[in-house]
Write a protein that holds these residues in place. Structure first.
Motif, PDB file in Angstrom:
ATOM      1  N   PHE A 171      14.665  25.963 -10.882  1.00 24.23           N
ATOM      2  CA  PHE A 171      15.747  26.345 -10.042  1.00 24.23           C
ATOM      3  C   PHE A 171      15.420  26.252  -8.553  1.00 24.23           C
ATOM      4  CE2 PHE A 171      17.420  30.085 -12.841  1.00 24.23           C
ATOM      5  CZ  PHE A 171      17.777  29.005 -13.639  1.00 24.23           C
ATOM      6  N   ALA A 172      14.170  26.378  -8.177  1.00 24.67           N
ATOM      7  CA  ALA A 172      13.640  26.075  -6.625  1.00 24.67           C
ATOM      8  C   ALA A 172      13.936  24.698  -6.242  1.00 24.67           C
ATOM      9  CB  ALA A 172      12.351  26.569  -6.329  1.00 24.67           C
TER      10      ALA A 172
ATOM     11  N   GLN B 224      18.777  17.353   0.336  1.00 29.61           N
ATOM     12  CA  GLN B 224      19.070  16.095  -0.341  1.00 29.61           C
ATOM     13  C   GLN B 224      17.662  15.080  -0.092  1.00 29.61           C
ATOM     14  OE1 GLN B 224      22.068  14.995  -1.780  1.00 29.61           O
ATOM     15  NE2 GLN B 224      22.409  17.139  -1.582  1.00 29.61           N
ATOM     16  N   SER B 225      16.496  15.961  -0.384  1.00 33.74           N
ATOM     17  CA  SER B 225      15.337  15.114  -0.243  1.00 33.74           C
ATOM     18  C   SER B 225      14.494  15.599  -1.463  1.00 33.74           C
ATOM     19  CB  SER B 225      14.584  15.569   0.957  1.00 33.74           C
ATOM     20  OG  SER B 225      13.136  15.260   0.660  1.00 33.74           O
ATOM     21  N   HIS B 226      14.134  14.337  -2.201  1.00 29.69           N
ATOM     22  CA  HIS B 226      13.183  14.700  -3.504  1.00 29.69           C
ATOM     23  C   HIS B 226      11.870  15.059  -3.100  1.00 29.69           C
ATOM     24  CE1 HIS B 226      16.124  13.066  -6.234  1.00 29.69           C
ATOM     25  NE2 HIS B 226      16.316  11.847  -5.530  1.00 29.69           N
ATOM     26  N   THR B 227      11.609  14.640  -1.875  1.00 32.51           N
ATOM     27  CA  THR B 227       9.941  15.039  -1.463  1.00 32.51           C
ATOM     28  C   THR B 227      10.036  16.511  -1.070  1.00 32.51           C
ATOM     29  OG1 THR B 227       9.884  13.021  -0.285  1.00 32.51           O
ATOM     30  CG2 THR B 227       8.376  14.465   0.417  1.00 32.51           C
ATOM     31  N   ALA B 228      10.975  17.109  -0.259  1.00 29.27           N
ATOM     32  CA  ALA B 228      11.021  18.358   0.129  1.00 29.27           C
ATOM     33  C   ALA B 228      11.219  19.157  -1.424  1.00 29.27           C
ATOM     34  CB  ALA B 228      12.165  18.760   0.733  1.00 29.27           C
ATOM     35  N   ALA B 229      11.999  18.735  -2.405  1.00 29.11           N
ATOM     36  CA  ALA B 229      12.225  19.487  -3.710  1.00 29.11           C
ATOM     37  C   ALA B 229      10.837  19.288  -4.307  1.00 29.11           C
ATOM     38  CB  ALA B 229      13.317  18.908  -4.338  1.00 29.11           C
ATOM     39  N   LEU B 230      10.152  18.238  -4.336  1.00 32.94           N
ATOM     40  CA  LEU B 230       8.836  18.241  -5.314  1.00 32.94           C
ATOM     41  C   LEU B 230       7.674  19.036  -4.543  1.00 32.94           C
ATOM     42  CD1 LEU B 230       7.170  16.809  -7.424  1.00 32.94           C
ATOM     43  CD2 LEU B 230       6.807  14.838  -5.857  1.00 32.94           C
ATOM     44  N   ILE B 231       7.766  19.174  -3.230  1.00 35.20           N
ATOM     45  CA  ILE B 231       6.618  19.932  -2.519  1.00 35.20           C
ATOM     46  C   ILE B 231       7.106  21.592  -3.003  1.00 35.20           C
ATOM     47  CG2 ILE B 231       5.921  21.149  -0.275  1.00 35.20           C
ATOM     48  CD1 ILE B 231       6.470  18.230   0.785  1.00 35.20           C
ATOM     49  N   THR B 232       8.047  22.060  -3.062  1.00 35.73           N
ATOM     50  CA  THR B 232       8.506  23.213  -3.479  1.00 35.73           C
ATOM     51  C   THR B 232       8.154  23.515  -4.899  1.00 35.73           C
ATOM     52  OG1 THR B 232      10.276  23.424  -1.820  1.00 35.73           O
ATOM     53  CG2 THR B 232      10.445  24.881  -3.760  1.00 35.73           C
ATOM     54  N   ALA B 233       8.491  22.663  -5.648  1.00 37.42           N
ATOM     55  CA  ALA B 233       8.100  22.717  -7.209  1.00 37.42           C
ATOM     56  C   ALA B 233       6.732  22.978  -7.517  1.00 37.42           C
ATOM     57  CB  ALA B 233       8.735  21.722  -7.992  1.00 37.42           C
TER      58      ALA B 233
ATOM     59  N   ILE C  85       4.931  25.789  -9.142  1.00 37.77           N
ATOM     60  CA  ILE C  85       4.264  25.541 -10.548  1.00 37.77           C
ATOM     61  C   ILE C  85       2.637  25.906 -10.591  1.00 37.77           C
ATOM     62  CG2 ILE C  85       3.646  23.828 -12.195  1.00 37.77           C
ATOM     63  CD1 ILE C  85       6.190  22.530 -11.404  1.00 37.77           C
ATOM     64  N   PHE C  86       2.048  25.523  -9.719  1.00 38.35           N
ATOM     65  CA  PHE C  86       0.721  25.731  -9.327  1.00 38.35           C
ATOM     66  C   PHE C  86       0.090  27.029  -8.556  1.00 38.35           C
ATOM     67  CE2 PHE C  86       1.400  21.301 -10.121  1.00 38.35           C
ATOM     68  CZ  PHE C  86       0.749  21.129 -11.470  1.00 38.35           C
ATOM     69  N   ASP C  87       1.136  27.981  -8.590  1.00 40.21           N
ATOM     70  CA  ASP C  87       0.664  29.332  -7.876  1.00 40.21           C
ATOM     71  C   ASP C  87       0.442  30.116  -8.914  1.00 40.21           C
ATOM     72  OD1 ASP C  87       0.455  31.324  -6.064  1.00 40.21           O
ATOM     73  OD2 ASP C  87       2.395  32.213  -6.993  1.00 40.21           O
TER      74      ASP C  87
ATOM     75  N   THR D 191       9.253  26.099   3.029  1.00 39.93           N
ATOM     76  CA  THR D 191       7.923  25.401   3.206  1.00 39.93           C
ATOM     77  C   THR D 191       8.135  23.878   2.891  1.00 39.93           C
ATOM     78  OG1 THR D 191       6.413  27.074   2.767  1.00 39.93           O
ATOM     79  CG2 THR D 191       5.448  25.088   2.539  1.00 39.93           C
ATOM     80  N   GLY D 192       8.744  23.697   1.470  1.00 36.43           N
ATOM     81  CA  GLY D 192       9.213  22.547   1.128  1.00 36.43           C
ATOM     82  C   GLY D 192      10.034  21.600   2.082  1.00 36.43           C
ATOM     83  N   ILE D 193      11.131  22.149   2.791  1.00 42.40           N
ATOM     84  CA  ILE D 193      12.044  21.577   3.703  1.00 42.40           C
ATOM     85  C   ILE D 193      11.352  21.445   4.996  1.00 42.40           C
ATOM     86  CG2 ILE D 193      13.954  22.122   5.123  1.00 42.40           C
ATOM     87  CD1 ILE D 193      15.375  23.276   2.845  1.00 42.40           C
ATOM     88  N   THR D 194      10.450  22.648   5.425  1.00 44.03           N
ATOM     89  CA  THR D 194       9.636  22.367   6.782  1.00 44.03           C
ATOM     90  C   THR D 194       8.767  21.261   6.695  1.00 44.03           C
ATOM     91  OG1 THR D 194       9.694  24.810   7.009  1.00 44.03           O
ATOM     92  CG2 THR D 194       8.503  23.684   8.254  1.00 44.03           C
ATOM     93  N   LEU D 195       7.799  21.210   5.687  1.00 43.47           N
ATOM     94  CA  LEU D 195       6.828  20.089   5.486  1.00 43.47           C
ATOM     95  C   LEU D 195       7.406  18.712   5.390  1.00 43.47           C
ATOM     96  CD1 LEU D 195       3.875  21.816   3.471  1.00 43.47           C
ATOM     97  CD2 LEU D 195       4.218  21.667   5.908  1.00 43.47           C
ATOM     98  N   ASP D 196       8.404  18.618   4.604  1.00 36.35           N
ATOM     99  CA  ASP D 196       9.099  17.461   4.538  1.00 36.35           C
ATOM    100  C   ASP D 196       9.692  16.806   6.014  1.00 36.35           C
ATOM    101  OD1 ASP D 196      10.598  15.245   2.978  1.00 36.35           O
ATOM    102  OD2 ASP D 196      12.210  16.265   3.484  1.00 36.35           O
ATOM    103  N   VAL D 197      10.589  17.611   6.509  1.00 43.06           N
ATOM    104  CA  VAL D 197      10.912  17.113   7.965  1.00 43.06           C
ATOM    105  C   VAL D 197       9.629  17.042   8.670  1.00 43.06           C
ATOM    106  CG1 VAL D 197      11.932  18.045  10.031  1.00 43.06           C
ATOM    107  CG2 VAL D 197      13.021  18.418   7.716  1.00 43.06           C
TER     108      VAL D 197
END
Length: 764
Positions: free
Chosen positions: A177-178, A187-196, A200-202, A692-698
């Motif tokens: 979902f995240a 609209q960024s696969h990178t931001a989504a991948l960072i979030t996932a 996943i590994f928490d 975090t996913g969006i922030t680090l992606d930007v």
């Protein structure tokens, strides 16, 4: 055409290494796109734009949401399948271990059993989560017979994996979902991948998903509500109605599991208000169109969730039709529906009764043969409040000055009557005097005094029906009564304080000189036994559904606020949570036990913490830059579209929604007086990880402000790889926290976790 111009312009200016170049200011109409909740709102309603326009109603953001060619992005479907596979495999791995009760499984597993056995119980949370746990157990072959007495009890032949597996499956959906939420927002696969990857590994997210708990169910509905909210576009299309309905269903589900669901309801509500306010300013929409939008949201986001929420309780009350004799938190009003024997409607002299205090955990009026110790008031028989059904809770109602007649119909007790309460087991009278109470020093001690009903004037109590008048009958279960002491003028009172060992850690009963009506001084006559009175139909006493619904919520709210930390009980403070200060022991205390410890992956949690500060700084810089006429990306020349400026808008607008979600799920805990635990932070942690996913992606995409291409692209890739490697390596180090540890503890020689106790407050 806009996209080709954008890419062309990028290539022309790739060699420019200036960090901030003089750029034109965006017109306000171009840099204020609509919210994700209503993306494409005016496309179909007004009828002036095509479907393609609706898809890109965020101005240029739909076309130019990332730096570089979109074709370079990995296929969304492949990434999604990878996220799904990793998420489910990490949560379902070793789901049956350890094969004994862990932490709060003793509560929620037991409550799932109650649904299977149809036994009524009380909990401080709404019922949906426990209902689903019970249903999962029933459908996977669990028969509801395991007692769930305490952590560490072996499950043996009982089928518990179905309930754990159900929670793990819902927990496995959270990274998925995240991923979809961040992908929709940025609209960024990178931001989504960072979030996932962060989720996943928490280790904490894995642990809290693998056991019979309410948390994975709650977070499933919270994330489902947010996903439905951001997918809510293309007004009045079939998909628009689908996502609207799913949003309402998810809101009802979140609130139906825990009252924490109110926070996501507030998030969706604020988003909806902002959306409607924007629609009101859209002059292409008529008032009829705006009214349609308003009514659709009222139906989908208010009426539908309310109906579903009430339905949950209706099912709860229908299924649980057997009374649980050990439950002390249920008020007598609620208990009325679940009595399985006939009862007498009016209190009578000569009856054997139990008297229950209306305070949460106020207990039953109780006495036993033990005396108060030396130095604690008069050395007379103890009178306490006991939290369970017990023979020593029984009292005889005696008329003042004479015994009850041995024949004929007994007289009924009325408002204002003077009575004695004689303890059934010890034959001593309920008594008070001017001695100080054991714990509540401004109150008087209550004791058992006399023998075989013979005592003194201090045994006399006046019965008062709260809100009643002289002569009103005392109704069993229905009447709230007070017992006013005739000699001193004080009222019988349950303080809620726990007595020391000499009082068997039961609840203190006092006589309060303060006559204000409170639940602590109000009592119900619950059990009522009198063979001289005819039995009546239970339907006479059965309250209406709305009465039960209201009463149950009052009891739940009081019960939640009444949850205070006990002596030596592990609890934490809200400021502990974001820094991963202290975890929770789920199982095991020594080197021979199978130990599971709830603690977030330190690298993940500290990256999340840093990203909160980084987000605030980046938003401040972007806001100042845009206000001063600078764009943090490719400049706009003539009609060429400034693609990269969208990153600033994504950071401020979509990131702002996630920051608000984090704040709403975290800040309220600072105002709560109840006992708090580390696991309360996990819903907020989900929003933090998405932010975090969006922030680090930007941040990574901003490398071209410092370096020219291709060096900026290399820096982005290296930064992303370092981030992913750090998360994966820390997961490798700390995964035994989730999947179980044996052998020496972390601070002992030879431990598998040696050197990993990075904070002294960690207890693994």
């Amino acid at each position: 055409m806009a996209k080709e111009e954008c890419i062309s312009q990028r290539n022309k200016t790739a060699g420019d290494t200036s960090a901030l170049r003089n750029r034109k200011v965006f017109p306000s109409s171009e840099k204020t796109p609509s919210s994700p909740l209503s993306k494409g709102t005016h496309s179909q309603t007004a009828g002036h734009h095509s479907e393609d326009d609706a898809q890109s109603s965020n101005g240029t953001s739909a076309q130019c949401s990332t730096r570089g060619n979109n074709s370079e992005e990995p296929p969304s479907r492949v990434l999604l399948m990878l996220v799904v596979g990793l998420s489910f495999s990490t949560r379902l791995y070793k789901i049956a271990d350890p094969p004994h009760v862990c932490w709060d499984e003793t509560h929620f597993g037991k409550m799932g059993s109650y649904y299977i056995n149809r036994t009524f119980f009380f909990d401080v949370h709404p019922p949906l989560g426990k209902m689903l746990i019970g249903l999962a157990g029933y459908m996977t072959g669990y028969d509801g017979t395991f007692p769930f007495v305490k952590p560490g009890d072996k499950y043996e032949h009982h089928n518990y994996w179905g309930m754990r597996g159900f929670c793990a499956v819902l927990g496995s959906c959270l990274p998925v979902f995240a991923y979809l939420i961040v992908l929709e927002l940025s609209q960024s696969h990178t931001a989504a991948l960072i979030t996932a990857t962060l989720l996943i590994f928490d280790t904490g997210s894995i642990t809290i998903s693998q056991y019979i708990l309410l948390d994975p169910i709650l977070m499933f509905f919270i994330m489902a509500a947010v996903l439905s909210m951001v997918k809510f576009n293309q007004p009045f299309s079939a998909t628009w109605w689908l996502w609207l309905v799913l949003t309402g269903v998810s809101l009802a589900g979140a609130l139906g599991v825990k009252f924490v669901g109110l926070f996501v309801i507030l998030l969706v509500g604020l988003n909806t208000v902002w959306d409607l306010w924007r629609l009101l300013g859209d002059l292409s929409l008529s008032l009829v169109d705006i009214t349609k939008h308003l009514l659709a949201r009222v139906v989908g986001l208010i009426l539908l969730p309310l109906l579903l929420y009430i339905t949950i309780f209706a099912i709860h009350f229908v299924v649980l039709n057997k009374r649980y004799v050990e439950d002390t938190l249920i008020t007598a009003h609620l208990t009325e529906q679940y009595l399985i024997r006939s009862s007498d409607a009016d209190l009578a002299y000569g009856s054997t009764i139990t008297v229950k205090n209306l305070r949460i955990a106020g207990g039953y009026l109780h006495s036993h043969w033990h005396l108060y110790p030396e130095g604690v008031g008069a050395k007379q028989q103890q009178v306490t409040a006991y939290l369970h059904k017990d023979y020593n809770n029984l009292w005889l109602v005696q008329r003042h000055g004479e015994n009850e007649s041995q024949s004929g119909t007994p007289d009924l007790v009325r408002h204002g009557d003077i009575i004695r309460l004689e303890h059934k087991e010890t034959t001593r009278n309920l008594h008070t005097h001017l001695h100080e109470a054991p714990l509540t020093k401004k109150h008087f001690q209550v004791t058992g005094y006399g023998i075989n009903g013979t005592g003194d004037i201090n045994d006399l109590w006046q019965v008062e029906v709260c809100g009643g008048q002289k002569g009103d009958l005392v109704k069993v279960l229905r009447s709230k009564v007070r017992f006013l002491h005739r000699a001193t003028g004080c009222v019988l009172y349950s303080s809620g304080k726990t007595l020391p060992k000499w009082g068997w850690e039961q609840v203190e009963v006092t006589c309060s000189p303060y006559l204000k009506e409170t639940p602590s001084s109000q009592w119900n006559i619950e059990d009522h036994i009198n063979p001289k009175l005819p039995n009546i139909s239970l339907s006479v006493l059965k309250p209406h559904f709305l009465e039960i619904l209201l009463e149950s919520h009052i009891v739940m709210i009081r019960g939640n606020s009444g949850l205070k930390p006990k002596d030596n009980e592990m609890n934490s403070k809200p400021w502990h949570w974001p820094i991963n200060y202290q975890g929770l022991r789920f199982s095991g205390v020594n080197d021979t036990d199978y130990r599971v410890y709830l603690l977030g992956n330190p690298v993940v949690w500290w990256i999340n913490l840093a990203s909160l500060g980084l987000y605030v700084i980046m938003v401040a810089v972007a806001s100042v830059a845009l206000q001063r006429g600078f764009s943090l990306g490719q400049k706009r020349i003539g009609m060429v579209i400034d693609c990269d400026s969208n990153d600033s808008h994504v950071l401020m607008r979509e990131g702002g929604q996630l920051f608000l979600g984090w704040l709403l799920h975290y800040a309220p805990f600072y105002t709560m007086g109840r006992v708090l635990y580390y696991h309360h932070y996990f819903p907020a942690m989900l929003f933090n990880s998405m932010l975090t996913g969006i922030t680090l992606d930007v941040l990574l995409k901003s490398a071209d402000l410092l370096l020219r291409r291709p060096y900026s692209d290399w820096l982005q890739r290296v930064g992303l790889m370092v981030l992913l490697f750090s998360v994966l390596y820390s997961f490798y180090l700390f995964h035994p926290l989730s999947y179980g540890m044996t052998g020496p503890l972390a601070h002992e020689a030879g431990s598998a976790m040696a050197g990993l106790k990075w904070m002294d407050s960690w207890e693994f």
